[in-house]
Design a protein around this motif. Structure first.
Motif, PDB file in Angstrom:
ATOM      1  N   LEU A 263       0.818  -1.215   0.000  1.00 14.31           N
ATOM      2  CA  LEU A 263       0.000   0.000   0.000  1.00 14.31           C
ATOM      3  C   LEU A 263       0.847   1.259   0.000  1.00 14.31           C
ATOM      4  N   ASN A 264       2.085   1.164   0.430  1.00  9.78           N
ATOM      5  CA  ASN A 264       3.012   2.291   0.318  1.00  9.78           C
ATOM      6  C   ASN A 264       4.403   1.842   0.738  1.00  9.78           C
ATOM      7  N   ILE A 265       5.343   2.751   0.642  1.00 11.25           N
ATOM      8  CA  ILE A 265       6.711   2.512   1.076  1.00 11.25           C
ATOM      9  C   ILE A 265       7.201   3.789   1.740  1.00 11.25           C
ATOM     10  N   GLU A 266       8.109   3.649   2.652  1.00  6.43           N
ATOM     11  CA  GLU A 266       8.645   4.806   3.375  1.00  6.43           C
ATOM     12  C   GLU A 266       9.134   5.871   2.396  1.00  6.43           C
ATOM     13  N   GLY A 267       8.701   7.092   2.630  1.00  7.47           N
ATOM     14  CA  GLY A 267       9.077   8.195   1.757  1.00  7.47           C
ATOM     15  C   GLY A 267       8.033   8.542   0.718  1.00  7.47           C
ATOM     16  N   VAL A 268       7.006   7.695   0.578  1.00  8.16           N
ATOM     17  CA  VAL A 268       5.928   7.940  -0.380  1.00  8.16           C
ATOM     18  C   VAL A 268       4.635   8.136   0.411  1.00  8.16           C
ATOM     19  N   SER A 269       3.936   9.225   0.145  1.00 10.42           N
ATOM     20  CA  SER A 269       2.702   9.510   0.872  1.00 10.42           C
ATOM     21  C   SER A 269       1.541   8.723   0.288  1.00 10.42           C
ATOM     22  N   GLY A 270       0.455   8.651   1.038  1.00  7.17           N
ATOM     23  CA  GLY A 270      -0.740   7.984   0.569  1.00  7.17           C
ATOM     24  C   GLY A 270      -0.752   6.506   0.936  1.00  7.17           C
ATOM     25  N   SER A 271      -1.851   5.855   0.565  1.00  6.73           N
ATOM     26  CA  SER A 271      -2.028   4.433   0.849  1.00  6.73           C
ATOM     27  C   SER A 271      -2.860   3.830  -0.269  1.00  6.73           C
ATOM     28  N   THR A 272      -2.180   3.357  -1.316  1.00  9.79           N
ATOM     29  CA  THR A 272      -2.852   2.844  -2.510  1.00  9.79           C
ATOM     30  C   THR A 272      -2.178   1.554  -2.955  1.00  9.79           C
ATOM     31  N   PRO A 273      -2.956   0.504  -3.275  1.00 10.44           N
ATOM     32  CA  PRO A 273      -2.327  -0.702  -3.808  1.00 10.44           C
ATOM     33  C   PRO A 273      -1.545  -0.387  -5.080  1.00 10.44           C
ATOM     34  N   ALA A 274      -0.290  -0.773  -5.113  1.00 14.59           N
ATOM     35  CA  ALA A 274       0.580  -0.496  -6.261  1.00 14.59           C
ATOM     36  C   ALA A 274       1.863  -1.284  -6.088  1.00 14.59           C
ATOM     37  N   ILE A 275       2.739  -1.190  -7.088  1.00 19.77           N
ATOM     38  CA  ILE A 275       4.095  -1.725  -6.966  1.00 19.77           C
ATOM     39  C   ILE A 275       5.011  -0.572  -6.596  1.00 19.77           C
ATOM     40  N   TYR A 276       5.657  -0.705  -5.469  1.00 21.35           N
ATOM     41  CA  TYR A 276       6.611   0.296  -5.008  1.00 21.35           C
ATOM     42  C   TYR A 276       8.014  -0.289  -5.120  1.00 21.35           C
ATOM     43  N   ALA A 277       8.988   0.587  -5.293  1.00 19.42           N
ATOM     44  CA  ALA A 277      10.380   0.138  -5.340  1.00 19.42           C
ATOM     45  C   ALA A 277      11.143   0.782  -4.200  1.00 19.42           C
ATOM     46  N   LEU A 278      11.997   0.004  -3.578  1.00 19.59           N
ATOM     47  CA  LEU A 278      12.935   0.529  -2.597  1.00 19.59           C
ATOM     48  C   LEU A 278      14.320   0.410  -3.208  1.00 19.59           C
ATOM     49  N   LYS A 279      14.891   1.540  -3.608  1.00 19.73           N
ATOM     50  CA  LYS A 279      16.204   1.540  -4.231  1.00 19.73           C
ATOM     51  C   LYS A 279      17.272   1.346  -3.165  1.00 19.73           C
ATOM     52  N   THR A 280      18.085   0.300  -3.341  1.00 19.40           N
ATOM     53  CA  THR A 280      19.083  -0.049  -2.334  1.00 19.40           C
ATOM     54  C   THR A 280      20.511   0.211  -2.796  1.00 19.40           C
ATOM     55  N   GLY A 281      20.665   0.887  -3.937  1.00 19.34           N
ATOM     56  CA  GLY A 281      22.000   1.121  -4.488  1.00 19.34           C
ATOM     57  C   GLY A 281      22.816   2.094  -3.682  1.00 19.34           C
ATOM     58  N   SER A 282      22.172   2.931  -2.885  1.00 14.57           N
ATOM     59  CA  SER A 282      22.866   3.890  -2.031  1.00 14.57           C
ATOM     60  C   SER A 282      22.029   4.110  -0.782  1.00 14.57           C
ATOM     61  N   THR A 283      22.647   4.681   0.245  1.00 14.25           N
ATOM     62  CA  THR A 283      21.924   4.960   1.484  1.00 14.25           C
ATOM     63  C   THR A 283      21.794   6.472   1.682  1.00 14.25           C
TER      64      THR A 283
END
Length: 449
Positions: A263-283
């Protein structure tokens, strides 16, 4: 009631997926009417001494054949569960499994499911690899390895010849399992899935385990549908962390990112079913929206990744789960540009739609789909079959995907042997099996033409 989830935690348990009972009939029209015999069972009986079988993806009425002697005893008279399922799965798959699936499965499955005229699972012979599962023509059961108690999901860290395996345990921790096929039953948890601050709250494992090649992630959900991803760094354990992801449901990893059905990922507002990406190439890791669902999509769904890089993104609408294929050039371009992929596009074709999807995993250049139902009493998952859909890159720059014809991989013909997990292993599929003999992983391979 929770309205964003469509599957169990581990494949063999469903402690909180209240919306996962899918009851509608598989749509037909221009789509295949059936993939295996369980599709045809929805049509009921075609008449006395007849039954439906799945031929060329269509349910066809056929005469029920005269019962044949099986292993020296007349016509299913008490030993068919052992001789048919036990020997077919291991030694006779190319001949018997190919014909039984079309001509003998209803007779066998109807009487074998449980006791077969008095024969119990304790007495019925089991194949050393597949128990009483029936493997279909075109697939091979290769080496096996013990599956430690409590492990409900596994993931290989690399696609090397001897990939390191990690496991998700029912004690809500991530464990190292050695390298395939030298599985070890480690007693030392590497990282707790549930963040310490949430361990006193009611929480649920979400059943997936994924890797981006360096990190391993699993997720959990709280009673208010908030939740987090535990991200364990195998190269620098001290860098392991937690990331908020409401309703995280299914995850796959690619180099430099986790692709999350939630429904979301940290750093993205709202709550909607979707595909979210968490980029792990850098911190610090960066969360973005990667793909949007059609407007009618109500719930999260299943993610998978084929060995050719094609991603499978799913969602649920009404009683059906939908799976779409996305070329790596498409989703990597979106990751780089900060844009999102539209799953209604012609370049992201629907590859499967059904009311009985329990899980999806990459299987070579394609996806393996576990089909079955949830028990109405305790919401436990009851797999009935595994099917595979081939996926091929096409078009200029490999930006499109061609979807092949779904085909049956194996059938669960009785209650003596359970499918408890699936996971990709390079070009192959790891199948978690449990029966009277053991819990084990079996490596399934596609037979060369």
């Amino acid at each position: 009631m929770m309205t964003d989830m469509k599957k169990a935690g581990f494949l063999d348990r469903a402690p909180w997926a209240l919306c996962s009972l899918l009851l509608a009939v598989l749509a037909t029209g221009c789509e295949p009417e059936c993939v295996d015999q369980f599709d045809c069972a929805k049509l009921g009986s075609p008449g006395e001494d007849k039954r439906y079988v799945c031929e060329s993806n269509r349910c066809v009425s056929r005469d029920i054949p005269t019962p044949r002697p099986d292993g020296g005893t007349p016509a299913d008279a008490g030993t068919d569960a052992g001789t048919d399922a036990g020997t077919d799965a291991g030694t006779d798959v190319d001949t018997d499994a190919g014909t039984d699936a079309g001509t003998d499965v209803d007779t066998d499955a109807g009487t074998d499911a449980g006791t077969d005229a008095g024969i119990t699972c304790a007495d019925a012979p089991h194949d050393a690899k597949l128990g009483t599962l029936r493997l279909q023509t075109g697939f091979i059961a290769a080496e096996t390895a013990p599956l430690p108690a409590g492990i409900g999901a596994v993931v290989p860290l690399t696609r090397s010849a001897t990939p390191a395996l990690y496991g998700l345990n029912s004690d809500k921790s991530i464990y190292a399992l050695g390298t395939w096929p030298d599985i070890v039953a480690s007693t030392t948890p590497l990282y707790p899935v549930v963040q310490p601050a949430d361990q006193g709250l009611r929480n649920y494992l979400n059943g997936f385990l994924a890797s981006d090649g360096v990190r391993v992630t699993a997720g959990y959900t709280l009673a208010d549908v908030s939740g987090k991803l535990a991200i364990y760094d195998t190269s620098s354990p001290g860098a392991s962390t937690y990331v908020s992801s409401r309703g995280n449901y299914s995850v796959v990893g690619v180099e430099g990112a986790f692709l999350i059905n939630s429904l979301n990922i940290e750093g993205v507002s709202g709550s909607t079913p979707a595909i979210y990406a968490l980029k792990t190439g850098s911190t610090p890791f960066q969360g973005v929206v990667l793909a949007t669902f059609p407007a009618a999509a109500e719930y999260s769904g299943y993610n998978a990744l084929a060995s050719n890089g094609i991603a499978v993104f799913g969602y649920a609408e009404g009683f059906n789960n939908y799976l779409h294929a996305v070329a790596p050039a498409t989703y990597t371009a979106a990751l780089s540009a900060g844009t999102s992929v539209d799953l209604t596009s012609a370049d992201t074709p629907e590859l499967f739609k059904s009311d009985d999807v329990l899980n999806a995993s990459g299987f070579g250049a394609g996806v393996a789909i576990v089909r079955g139902f949830y028990d109405g009493e305790d919401y436990s998952a009851n797999p009935r079959s595994v099917v595979r859909v081939p996926l091929t890159l096409t078009g200029a720059g490999d930006t499109a995907v061609a979807v092949g014809t779904p085909g049956s991989v194996l059938d669960v013909i009785d209650s003596c042997t359970r499918v408890i997990l699936t996971a990709p292993l390079g070009e192959d599929l790891l199948l978690g099996v449990q029966d009277k003999n053991s819990r084990r992983l079996v490596r399934l391979q596609i037979r060369a033409p």
